[in-house]
Structures are given as structure tokens and as C-alpha cells.
Design a protein around this motif. Structure first.
Motif, PDB file in Angstrom:
ATOM      1  N   SER A 259     157.928 117.946 -88.819  1.00 37.26           N
ATOM      2  CA  SER A 259     158.412 116.320 -88.288  1.00 37.26           C
ATOM      3  C   SER A 259     159.149 115.831 -89.165  1.00 37.26           C
ATOM      4  CB  SER A 259     156.935 114.833 -88.589  1.00 37.26           C
ATOM      5  OG  SER A 259     156.229 114.816 -89.598  1.00 37.26           O
ATOM      6  N   ALA A 260     158.939 113.893 -89.203  1.00 37.75           N
ATOM      7  CA  ALA A 260     159.941 113.266 -90.766  1.00 37.75           C
ATOM      8  C   ALA A 260     158.648 112.852 -91.903  1.00 37.75           C
ATOM      9  CB  ALA A 260     160.332 112.072 -89.992  1.00 37.75           C
ATOM     10  N   SER A 261     158.953 112.909 -93.277  1.00 35.20           N
ATOM     11  CA  SER A 261     158.671 113.140 -94.303  1.00 35.20           C
ATOM     12  C   SER A 261     157.277 111.917 -93.944  1.00 35.20           C
ATOM     13  CB  SER A 261     158.807 113.099 -95.372  1.00 35.20           C
ATOM     14  OG  SER A 261     159.855 114.141 -95.260  1.00 35.20           O
ATOM     15  N   GLN A 262     157.788 110.686 -92.963  1.00 30.28           N
ATOM     16  CA  GLN A 262     157.251 109.595 -92.448  1.00 30.28           C
ATOM     17  C   GLN A 262     155.907 109.717 -91.926  1.00 30.28           C
ATOM     18  OE1 GLN A 262     160.273 109.863 -93.523  1.00 30.28           O
ATOM     19  NE2 GLN A 262     160.776 107.877 -94.062  1.00 30.28           N
ATOM     20  N   GLY A 263     156.622 111.250 -91.237  1.00 30.47           N
ATOM     21  CA  GLY A 263     155.706 111.214 -89.941  1.00 30.47           C
ATOM     22  C   GLY A 263     155.950 111.038 -88.686  1.00 30.47           C
ATOM     23  N   VAL A 264     155.924 111.224 -87.152  1.00 31.15           N
ATOM     24  CA  VAL A 264     155.757 111.154 -86.210  1.00 31.15           C
ATOM     25  C   VAL A 264     156.220 109.434 -86.019  1.00 31.15           C
ATOM     26  CG1 VAL A 264     155.613 111.450 -83.813  1.00 31.15           C
ATOM     27  CG2 VAL A 264     155.511 113.177 -85.018  1.00 31.15           C
ATOM     28  N   GLU A 265     157.683 109.496 -85.537  1.00 38.61           N
ATOM     29  CA  GLU A 265     158.112 107.574 -84.827  1.00 38.61           C
ATOM     30  C   GLU A 265     156.881 107.238 -84.009  1.00 38.61           C
ATOM     31  OE1 GLU A 265     161.409 105.044 -83.523  1.00 38.61           O
ATOM     32  OE2 GLU A 265     162.551 106.790 -84.635  1.00 38.61           O
ATOM     33  N   CYS A 266     156.959 107.672 -83.022  1.00 33.86           N
ATOM     34  CA  CYS A 266     155.789 107.002 -82.001  1.00 33.86           C
ATOM     35  C   CYS A 266     154.463 106.946 -82.831  1.00 33.86           C
ATOM     36  CB  CYS A 266     155.687 107.951 -80.858  1.00 33.86           C
ATOM     37  SG  CYS A 266     154.875 109.458 -80.613  1.00 33.86           S
ATOM     38  N   VAL A 267     153.944 107.579 -83.341  1.00 36.56           N
ATOM     39  CA  VAL A 267     152.400 107.257 -84.236  1.00 36.56           C
ATOM     40  C   VAL A 267     152.556 105.916 -85.144  1.00 36.56           C
ATOM     41  CG1 VAL A 267     151.144 108.798 -85.326  1.00 36.56           C
ATOM     42  CG2 VAL A 267     152.074 110.162 -83.778  1.00 36.56           C
ATOM     43  N   ARG A 268     153.820 106.406 -86.035  1.00 35.66           N
ATOM     44  CA  ARG A 268     153.666 105.104 -87.234  1.00 35.66           C
ATOM     45  C   ARG A 268     153.629 103.704 -86.407  1.00 35.66           C
ATOM     46  NH1 ARG A 268     159.430 106.286 -89.908  1.00 35.66           N
ATOM     47  NH2 ARG A 268     158.347 104.827 -91.539  1.00 35.66           N
ATOM     48  N   ARG A 269     154.591 103.981 -84.689  1.00 34.33           N
ATOM     49  CA  ARG A 269     154.830 102.503 -84.101  1.00 34.33           C
ATOM     50  C   ARG A 269     153.513 102.046 -83.546  1.00 34.33           C
ATOM     51  NH1 ARG A 269     159.448 100.300 -82.766  1.00 34.33           N
ATOM     52  NH2 ARG A 269     161.517 101.969 -83.595  1.00 34.33           N
ATOM     53  N   ASP A 270     151.579 103.060 -83.596  1.00 38.08           N
ATOM     54  CA  ASP A 270     151.034 102.807 -82.877  1.00 38.08           C
ATOM     55  C   ASP A 270     150.527 102.259 -83.998  1.00 38.08           C
ATOM     56  OD1 ASP A 270     151.691 103.754 -80.104  1.00 38.08           O
ATOM     57  OD2 ASP A 270     151.197 105.332 -79.660  1.00 38.08           O
ATOM     58  N   ILE A 271     150.038 102.924 -84.948  1.00 37.37           N
ATOM     59  CA  ILE A 271     149.548 102.597 -85.611  1.00 37.37           C
ATOM     60  C   ILE A 271     149.837 101.096 -85.883  1.00 37.37           C
ATOM     61  CG2 ILE A 271     148.783 102.650 -88.668  1.00 37.37           C
ATOM     62  CD1 ILE A 271     149.462 105.872 -87.880  1.00 37.37           C
ATOM     63  N   ALA A 272     150.752 100.914 -86.259  1.00 36.46           N
ATOM     64  CA  ALA A 272     151.275  99.435 -86.747  1.00 36.46           C
ATOM     65  C   ALA A 272     150.673  98.504 -85.514  1.00 36.46           C
ATOM     66  CB  ALA A 272     153.242  99.000 -86.715  1.00 36.46           C
ATOM     67  N   ASP A 273     151.000  99.155 -84.530  1.00 39.39           N
ATOM     68  CA  ASP A 273     150.462  97.701 -83.461  1.00 39.39           C
ATOM     69  C   ASP A 273     148.466  98.162 -84.082  1.00 39.39           C
ATOM     70  OD1 ASP A 273     153.196  97.903 -82.216  1.00 39.39           O
ATOM     71  OD2 ASP A 273     152.310  99.128 -80.965  1.00 39.39           O
ATOM     72  N   TYR A 274     148.392  99.021 -84.000  1.00 38.08           N
ATOM     73  CA  TYR A 274     146.527  99.108 -84.320  1.00 38.08           C
ATOM     74  C   TYR A 274     146.152  98.080 -85.145  1.00 38.08           C
ATOM     75  CZ  TYR A 274     142.013 100.556 -86.544  1.00 38.08           C
ATOM     76  OH  TYR A 274     140.906 100.602 -86.757  1.00 38.08           O
ATOM     77  N   ILE A 275     147.191  97.888 -86.622  1.00 36.64           N
ATOM     78  CA  ILE A 275     146.680  97.077 -87.425  1.00 36.64           C
ATOM     79  C   ILE A 275     146.981  95.285 -86.902  1.00 36.64           C
ATOM     80  CG2 ILE A 275     147.620  96.517 -89.829  1.00 36.64           C
ATOM     81  CD1 ILE A 275     147.761  99.512 -90.446  1.00 36.64           C
ATOM     82  N   ALA A 276     147.677  95.548 -86.276  1.00 36.86           N
ATOM     83  CA  ALA A 276     148.645  94.430 -85.357  1.00 36.86           C
ATOM     84  C   ALA A 276     147.300  93.616 -84.910  1.00 36.86           C
ATOM     85  CB  ALA A 276     148.982  94.119 -85.076  1.00 36.86           C
ATOM     86  N   GLN A 277     146.562  94.169 -84.291  1.00 36.66           N
ATOM     87  CA  GLN A 277     145.531  94.658 -83.228  1.00 36.66           C
ATOM     88  C   GLN A 277     144.165  93.901 -84.435  1.00 36.66           C
ATOM     89  OE1 GLN A 277     144.870  96.975 -80.640  1.00 36.66           O
ATOM     90  NE2 GLN A 277     143.514  95.195 -78.802  1.00 36.66           N
ATOM     91  N   ARG A 278     143.905  94.856 -84.628  1.00 38.88           N
ATOM     92  CA  ARG A 278     143.210  95.109 -85.584  1.00 38.88           C
ATOM     93  C   ARG A 278     142.752  93.913 -86.382  1.00 38.88           C
ATOM     94  NH1 ARG A 278     143.087  98.772 -90.573  1.00 38.88           N
ATOM     95  NH2 ARG A 278     144.084  96.594 -92.006  1.00 38.88           N
ATOM     96  N   ASP A 279     144.102  92.625 -86.896  1.00 38.02           N
ATOM     97  CA  ASP A 279     143.592  91.617 -87.981  1.00 38.02           C
ATOM     98  C   ASP A 279     144.322  90.579 -87.630  1.00 38.02           C
ATOM     99  OD1 ASP A 279     143.428  93.634 -90.437  1.00 38.02           O
ATOM    100  OD2 ASP A 279     145.076  93.661 -90.813  1.00 38.02           O
ATOM    101  N   GLN A 280     144.143  90.706 -86.056  1.00 41.15           N
ATOM    102  CA  GLN A 280     143.887  89.709 -85.088  1.00 41.15           C
ATOM    103  C   GLN A 280     145.473  88.953 -85.101  1.00 41.15           C
ATOM    104  OE1 GLN A 280     140.504  87.889 -86.260  1.00 41.15           O
ATOM    105  NE2 GLN A 280     139.683  88.509 -84.619  1.00 41.15           N
ATOM    106  N   GLY A 281     146.075  89.592 -85.282  1.00 44.64           N
ATOM    107  CA  GLY A 281     147.961  88.945 -85.117  1.00 44.64           C
ATOM    108  C   GLY A 281     148.535  89.368 -86.209  1.00 44.64           C
ATOM    109  N   VAL A 282     148.345  89.665 -87.434  1.00 44.71           N
ATOM    110  CA  VAL A 282     148.559  89.967 -88.359  1.00 44.71           C
ATOM    111  C   VAL A 282     150.100  90.565 -88.712  1.00 44.71           C
ATOM    112  CG1 VAL A 282     148.357  90.143 -91.122  1.00 44.71           C
ATOM    113  CG2 VAL A 282     146.949  89.375 -90.295  1.00 44.71           C
ATOM    114  N   PRO A 283     150.892  90.660 -88.727  1.00 49.64           N
ATOM    115  CA  PRO A 283     152.446  91.342 -88.304  1.00 49.64           C
ATOM    116  C   PRO A 283     152.308  92.770 -89.083  1.00 49.64           C
ATOM    117  CG  PRO A 283     152.969  89.237 -89.936  1.00 49.64           C
ATOM    118  CD  PRO A 283     151.806  89.152 -89.956  1.00 49.64           C
ATOM    119  N   ALA A 284     152.634  93.917 -88.964  1.00 51.57           N
ATOM    120  CA  ALA A 284     152.911  95.004 -89.027  1.00 51.57           C
ATOM    121  C   ALA A 284     153.787  95.222 -88.274  1.00 51.57           C
ATOM    122  CB  ALA A 284     151.084  96.145 -88.955  1.00 51.57           C
ATOM    123  N   ASP A 285     154.311  95.677 -90.131  1.00 49.71           N
ATOM    124  CA  ASP A 285     156.102  96.759 -89.516  1.00 49.71           C
ATOM    125  C   ASP A 285     156.025  98.466 -90.043  1.00 49.71           C
ATOM    126  OD1 ASP A 285     158.154  97.885 -89.354  1.00 49.71           O
ATOM    127  OD2 ASP A 285     159.314  96.435 -91.532  1.00 49.71           O
TER     128      ASP A 285
END
Length: 556
Positions: free
Chosen positions: A162-188
Motif C-alpha cells: 500500500s502507500a506508506s501512509q496506508g490504504v486511502e479508504c482505511v485512512r478515510r474510515d479512521i478519520a470518520d471514526y475519530i470524528a464520530q468518537r469525539d462527537q463532531g470534532v473534525p478529523a482530516d
């Protein structure tokens, strides 16, 4: 004769032309007799019948990197090695006063009998063997996730880099998870980096931070007790350890005055740049309050420290009075001045939580407020190891993107997750209760994570014996515990502790029946240990035991 032919002749040692004189030492005859003799194999050397002279090795303990020698990792240290030897002996028929070794030294859930979460394994299996997409045994929501992950993999295969930073869709899912976990705090998602477990991310960030010489050398503030990964990494990187002590009398709380003491003391010999926090705690099992986290972040802001928040146990909170607060969410709620300035890296993993998928080596880190040029250096550093295991990235994706209410796997997934966490909560309470019933042993509430870290009284005679053997007193205790009962735990000295106190770390992961057996055996051993080493103790030693009892009393 061409230049190439002359080189070939010299290399193969071919016969000199007819009529020419041979220089002294020149060999003639077919090449197999002499031509490549200086490159001969070990077998050819043996065939000559001459004795073999062993050369001095290039890599010895004298030439070994001294930073490697400085590394210590108690979780897999001497006690665990000894446990492995005993276990092999049992398998070969060696008699012991027990029938099995109970390894309570490490947070390896599946090794302790915890069953995998079905949905995680289904998605990873589909990613590994896409032909299973045609099987009716796999639910549609698992197939959809697997197809989405494979779509982002090179050649639609989990076997590609994969890219060194990771698979893109997985990174996007993690950002969505963090935003949901933190009740709307933005995650890029551009701030998300997949890692080989959390350890890989922690090591990568520390590599960026360590620099300077002498008094300008980077100092890293770590909690005591701490997870030995941190002390090992600091030693390997030749950074400076800055220990701050958690407050055992206050359920291992983080005290801001202690942070300030450690920081000011360290400034005389290094440059403190990093503050590490483990929440929920390992090995101590505490969950820090929101107020405590606010104070820590304010301190980091004031002293311009890079914050590393190890949050791999964020799903493991058992006490009804405790709640997990992410450092990022608290930082956001402190206002733009803090949220825009404090440099923060937070870490998560597939290995803990309710999944316990240690072997997949999946994890991620989110990095905030890093200088853009340094960020490019981080990507360069990560690219050296190519990429984290893509199967681990797939497992991480399932954890941050679990089945939703409207999906077919939701009911089973929720049932399995709840069962794991309820069982851990029950075992946390059971462990605390039984350990606190043992004379000479006190244990703070196991609010979260997967471990208990009780303080134990060790009689002076046992301390003297340990000193005569050049070992820590709690190492002697844990070694005797292993040899007499087969129970493998880790001495508190491997995690750090206040001088004059002794502890051990044990996991709460064994199934309830085995955990009860472990705790009862531990109780019996401790009472025997106290009796053996307290016989004919002088009055001063009895006073020391009384002082320990007073020290161990919990505040109201």
C-alpha cells in the motif's frame, strides 16, 4: 589476447601458453583443482582434511551497538524466558508441582482463550481470498467492506504494497471514526497514518523528536510505572529518560505538580521536548479524568512539549465512574489557541480493545499541528519500511467501521463485542477483590485496560536474599512464584516504581475459571512467601511491615 580474456585467465588460473615460463607460485591444471580455491565452500575446506581455524567474529558483545545492550523489555524478559523453559520441560515429562504454566505476563487476548470477533475475521478472510465472495456463508455487509478495501489495493490484492501512509479508504474510515468518537470534532484523513501496531507509530514519532547533544539532547517524559516500550525506545535512540511518578495513593492519577517537578529537574541536564501519556493506563489500569487531561495539555502548551497520547485501551473502560476522554477532544474543547498550537500524536491498535487481534499488527496514529516540512520527513521515514501489513490495515478498518444497525451483521457483532467487554469488566472486579483480600498486598481498582498492578510487601530477609543474588526483590518474588506455582507475571521493577515499593503486573485476560485458580494460587503463594521470610524477623522488620500496612491504606 583481449583484456577480458586475460582477466578470465588470471581468475580461473588457466594453464600458461605452451613454452612460456611460469612465475613462482603459479598453478597449472584444470580449474576445478585450484581455480576458485580462495572462494571454496565450507564443504571443500573440510574435504582437504586440514583443521579449520575459526576467525574472530565481526559481531561480538564488544562490538555490539551499545544502545541495543541498553534496551530492556520486561514483558518478554528473564521471567518469561524461564517460563518457556519450564513449559517445554512439562511437555517432555519433567515433573513440577503444577501441570501447566499460566502466562499472565502479556496482553495477548487470543492466546488466553478469547475468541475472535466473527465480523473482523470474515472481512479479512474475504480480502485474503476474494473467491469467498461467492459463498453464501458470508454476509453482504462483510463482502461490501472487503470489496471496498480491495478496490483501493494495487491489483485489487491484499498482497500488494500500500502507500506508506496506508490504504486511502482505511485512512478515510479512521478519520470518520475519530470524528464520530469525539462527537463532531473534525478529523482530516491526511493526518492519519497506518502503522504496524501502535508501537511502530510511537517509535517513528520518537525518531523525529530525538536530537541535540549534551544539555540540548531531547528529554522524553514518561509515566512511572510505564509500558517498557517507552524506556526501550528512549534507550535505543539515546534520548534522555525523564520519569514522572503516577500517584498510587490516588488510584494512579497524574499529578500536575509531579509533572512540573520532573520537568524542572530535567532541564538542568537535557532539553525536555516530549510528554508521553498512557490512557487508560498500562500497567496501572487507571482512566484519567477530563480535568486531569486538561491540566496536562495546559502544561504541554505552556512548556511547548510535543504530546504523545497512547490510547490503545480506549474501548477497555470498566468502572461505571470512569469514562474515556481522547486527548484530541479535550484539546479541541479547550479552545482554538490550544487546538491550533499543541502538537499531538495519538495512537490506537487492533491488538487491544474487544478484538484482541495482536497478530495482525494493525494500528494507526493521528498527528496534529506538525510542521508541514517535518510531515514530509515523517512520510519519508515511513516509506523506508514500505508499508504496514495490509491485512492489519484491513482489520483496523473493520474496528473503525463496524456493522451499523441496518446491516445484517449488527446483532451478532454487538453481542460478541458486549460479551467480551462484560467478561473483562467482571474479571477486573474479581481480580481487585481477591488481591485486596490478601494480607500484605493492595491493588487499586482496575478501571480500564487489561492489567492489575498490585503493591506487595516483601520482608527484609527476602530483600537481602535478592540483593545477594544481584536481582530486584520483586524479580525474586516473581521467579519463586513461577517455580512454585507455574504462574508467570512481570516484576514491577520492569515498569518502574517508587523506590522502596514492590509490585507485579498481571493480565486479567484468562477465562474466569482459570483466573480464579490463578488468583487463589497466588494468594496461597504470597502467604507462604511471607511466612518463609518473616520467621524470626527482628522488631525493626515487624515495624517495617506495620508501616507498609499503613502506607497501603486507601484514602476515603
Amino acid at each position: 589476447m583481449s583484456r577480458f580474456a586475460r582477466k578470465k585467465q588470471l581468475f580461473l588460473g588457466s594453464a600458461a601458453p605452451a613454452g612460456s615460463k611460469l612465475r613462482s607460485g603459479t598453478r597449472t591444471g584444470p580449474p576445478e583443482q585450484y581455480g576458485l580455491k580462495r572462494f571454496s565452500t565450507a564443504e571443500a575446506t573440510v574435504d582437504t582434511g586440514h583443521p579449520i581455524t575459526m576467525r574472530e567474529k565481526t559481531l561480538t558483545m564488544a562490538t555490539l551497538n551499545p544502545q541495543v545492550k541498553a534496551v530492556e523489555y520486561a514483558v518478554r524478559g528473564p521471567i518469561v524466558i524461564k517460563a518457556g523453559d519450564i513449559e517445554r520441560g512439562l511437555q517432555e515429562g519433567v515433573k513440577q508441582p503444577f501441570t501447566e504454566v499460566i502466562k499472565a505476563n502479556i496482553g495477548d487476548a487470543h492466546a488466553m482463550g478469547q475468541q475472535p470477533i466473527t465480523f473482523v475475521r470474515q472481512v479479512v478472510a474475504l480480502c485474503c481470498f476474494p473467491e469467498l465472495m461467492d459463498s453464501p456463508a458470508f454476509p453482504d455487509d462483510a463482502k461490501q467492506r472487503a470489496q471496498r478495501i480491495l478496490q483501493d489495493c494495487g491489483g485489487h490484492s491484499l498482497g500488494s504494497y500500500s502507500a506508506s501512509q496506508g490504504v486511502e479508504c482505511v485512512r478515510r474510515d479512521i478519520a470518520d471514526y475519530i470524528a464520530q468518537r469525539d462527537q463532531g470534532v473534525p478529523a482530516d484523513w491526511n493526518n492519519i497514518y497506518l502503522t504496524t501496531g501502535a508501537s511502530d507509530g510511537i517509535m517513528s514519532i520518537l525518531k523525529l523528536l530525538v536530537s541535540g547533544q549534551g544539555r540540548s539532547r531531547t528529554g522524553v517524559m514518561i509515566p512511572i510505572p510505564q509500558y517498557p516500550l517507552y524506556s526501550a525506545a528512549i534507550s535505543e535512540l539515546e534520548a534522555v529518560h525523564i520519569n514522572y511518578y503516577l500517584d498510587e495513593a490516588n488510584c494512579w492519577a497524574l499529578d500536575i505538580e509531579e509533572l512540573q517537578r520532573a520537568y524542572m529537574t530535567a532541564k538542568h541536564h537535557c532539553q525536555p521536548r516530549v510528554l508521553c501519556i498512557i490512557n487508560p493506563g498500562n500497567p496501572t489500569g487507571q482512566v484519567q479524568s477530563k480535568k486531569c487531561i486538561e491540566e496536562v495539555l495546559h502544561f504541554a502548551y505552556e512548556e511547548n512539549l510535543f504530546v504523545m497520547a497512547d490510547e490503545v485501551y480506549q474501548d477497555n473502560v470498566y468502572s461505571p465512574d470512569s469514562q474515556f476522554h481522547s486527548f484530541k477532544k479535550v484539546l479541541y474543547e479547550m479552545g482554538p489557541e490550544y487546538f491550533s498550537n499543541v502538537e499531538l500524536a495519538s495512537f490506537h491498535s487492533t491488538s487491544k480493545g474487544y478484538t484482541g487481534e495482536c497478530g495482525f499488527r494493525g494500528g494507526y496514529m493521528e498527528v496534529l499541528n506538525m510542521d508541514p516540512q517535518v510531515k514530509a520527513q515523517l512520510v519519508k521515514l515511513l516509506s523506508v519500511r514500505l508499508c504496514p501489513p495490509v491485512s492489519g490495515q484491513a482489520a483496523m478498518d473493520v474496528i473503525v467501521n463496524p456493522p451499523q444497525r441496518h446491516e445484517p451483521s449488527y446483532a451478532q457483532f454487538t453481542k460478541e463485542k458486549r460479551a467480551v467487554l462484560d467478561a473483562l469488566a467482571h474479571k477486573a472486579r474479581l481480580t481487585e477483590e481477591i488481591l485486596n483480600s490478601v494480607p500484605g498486598m493492595t491493588c487499586n481498582p482496575v478501571q480500564g485496560a487489561m492489567y492489575a498492578f498490585p503493591q506487595i510487601f516483601i520482608p527484609p530477609r527476602a530483600i537481602q536474599e535478592a540483593q545477594s543474588l544481584s536481582m530486584a526483590p520483586d524479580m525474586l518474588y516473581c521467579l519463586k512464584l513461577l517455580e512454585e506455582t507455574g504462574i508467570c507475571v512481570v516484576p514491577g521493577s520492569g515498569f518502574g516504581q517508587r523506590e522502596g515499593t514492590y509490585h507485579f503486573r498481571m493480565t486479567i485476560l484468562p477465562n474466569p475459571e482459570k483466573l480464579k485458580v490463578l488468583l487463589e494460587k497466588l494468594k496461597e503463594f504470597h502467604l507462604r512467601f511471607l511466612e518463609e521470610y518473616s520467621q524470626q524477623e527482628p522488631q525493626t522488620n515487624r515495624n517495617a511491615q506495620d508501616q507498609h500496612s499503613e502506607m497501603s491504606k486507601k484514602p476515603d
